[in-house]
Design a protein around this motif. Structure first.
Motif, short mmCIF file in Angstrom:
data_model
loop_
_atom_site.label_atom_id
_atom_site.label_comp_id
_atom_site.label_asym_id
_atom_site.label_seq_id
_atom_site.Cartn_x
_atom_site.Cartn_y
_atom_site.Cartn_z
N GLU A 1 0.83 -1.21 0.00
CA GLU A 1 0.00 0.00 0.00
C GLU A 1 0.87 1.26 0.00
N GLY A 2 1.96 1.23 0.76
CA GLY A 2 2.86 2.38 0.79
C GLY A 2 3.51 2.63 -0.55
N ALA A 3 3.88 1.55 -1.25
CA ALA A 3 4.46 1.70 -2.59
C ALA A 3 3.46 2.30 -3.56
N ARG A 4 2.21 1.86 -3.48
CA ARG A 4 1.17 2.43 -4.36
C ARG A 4 0.97 3.91 -4.07
N LEU A 5 0.99 4.26 -2.79
CA LEU A 5 0.82 5.67 -2.42
C LEU A 5 1.98 6.51 -2.95
N PHE A 6 3.20 6.01 -2.82
CA PHE A 6 4.37 6.70 -3.35
C PHE A 6 4.23 6.89 -4.87
N ASP A 7 3.83 5.83 -5.58
CA ASP A 7 3.67 5.92 -7.03
C ASP A 7 2.57 6.91 -7.41
N ASP A 8 1.48 6.91 -6.63
CA ASP A 8 0.35 7.80 -6.95
C ASP A 8 0.77 9.27 -6.90
N VAL A 9 1.51 9.65 -5.87
CA VAL A 9 1.88 11.06 -5.72
C VAL A 9 3.09 11.43 -6.57
N THR A 10 3.82 10.41 -7.06
CA THR A 10 5.03 10.69 -7.83
C THR A 10 4.78 10.57 -9.33
#
Length: 209
Positions: free
Chosen positions: A167-176
Motif C-alpha cells: 500500500e505504501g508503494a502504491r501511495l508513493f507511485d500515486d503522488v510521484t
C-alpha cells in the motif's frame, strides 16, 4: 465573349487563388489523429458487424481484446520504467542524490508535512523506510530500486508488513507518477508504516509460517 476572359494571370496569382480556395470551409481540414481514430472506429464497427452474424463471434472479440491487453500492458509498464530511469536523481527516485540517514529522511518528511507539502512528505517518509530496511540488513543497498521493488523484497522478509508495504508503494507511485495530490491522511498511513517496519521482526529462513 472570349476576349472577356483574363489571360494575364501569373503562376503566383494562380497559386494564391488555389490556396484561398482550399482554405474555404468546403475543404475541411483533417489531422492524422482524426484519420487514425476514424480508421479504428471503422475497424471496430466492421468487427462487431462480422461477429453479430457468426456463432461464437462475440467470444472471438473478447479473446482478441484480451490478447491486445496482454500485449499493451507490458509495453506500457516498460515505458513507465523507462520514464522512471530518465528521471534519475529527481523527485521520483526512491533513494538518490546525497545519501541521508533514515533519521534525516524522517526529519525532512516532518518538515514537509508541517508546511503542508504532503506529496514531498510521503516520498521522504518512504525513503526513511527504505533506509531503515537497509540499515537493518533486511535489504541490500541497491541504487535505482523502485518503490514496488522495495515493497516486494521487504514483504518477503517482513511478511507481517507485506500488505502495508504494498500500500505504501502504491501511495508513493500515486503522488510521484500518477499526478495525484498527497494528503494528510496519506502521510499518516506512511508514518504508521514507518513505525510498523521499525518494530517488525523478519521471518527466519526455514521457520514454520
Amino acid at each position: 465573349m472570349i476576349s472577356d476572359v483574363p489571360v494575364d494571370i501569373t503562376r503566383e496569382d494562380a497559386r494564391e487563388a488555389a490556396v484561398r480556395e482550399l482554405a474555404t470551409s468546403i475543404y475541411p481540414k483533417e489531422s492524422w489523429w482524426d484519420r487514425f481514430l476514424e480508421g479504428v472506429r471503422d475497424w471496430l464497427s466492421d468487427l462487431i458487424d462480422s461477429a453479430s452474424g457468426v456463432p461464437g463471434g462475440w467470444f472471438s472479440i473478447i479473446l482478441l481484446v484480451l490478447v491486445i491487453l496482454g500485449v499493451a500492458l507490458p509495453v506500457l509498464s516498460m515505458a513507465r520504467r523507462a520514464s522512471r530511469a530518465r528521471t534519475g536523481g529527481g523527485a521520483g527516485e526512491l533513494l538518490g542524490g546525497r545519501a541521508r540517514t533514515a533519521a534525516e529522511h524522517r526529519a525532512v518528511a516532518e518538515a514537509h508535512a508541517a508546511a503542508g507539502r504532503w506529496s514531498e512528505a510521503i516520498r521522504e517518509r518512504l525513503r526513511a523506510i527504505a533506509r531503515t530496511l537497509e540499515d537493518r540488513a533486511l535489504l541490500e543497498r541497491l541504487p535505482g530500486r523502485t518503490a514496488d521493488e522495495l515493497a516486494a523484497e521487504a514483504g518477503r522478509m517482513l511478511p507481517g508488513a507485506a500488505a502495508a508495504l504494498a500500500e505504501g508503494a502504491r501511495l508513493f507511485d500515486d503522488v510521484t507518477y500518477g499526478d495525484l495530490p498527497g494528503t494528510a491522511e496519506g502521510y499518516r498511513r506512511m508514518a504508521d508504516l514507518d513505525d510498523l517496519v521499525l518494530q517488525a521482526r523478519p521471518a527466519l529462513s526455514g521457520a514454520p509460517g
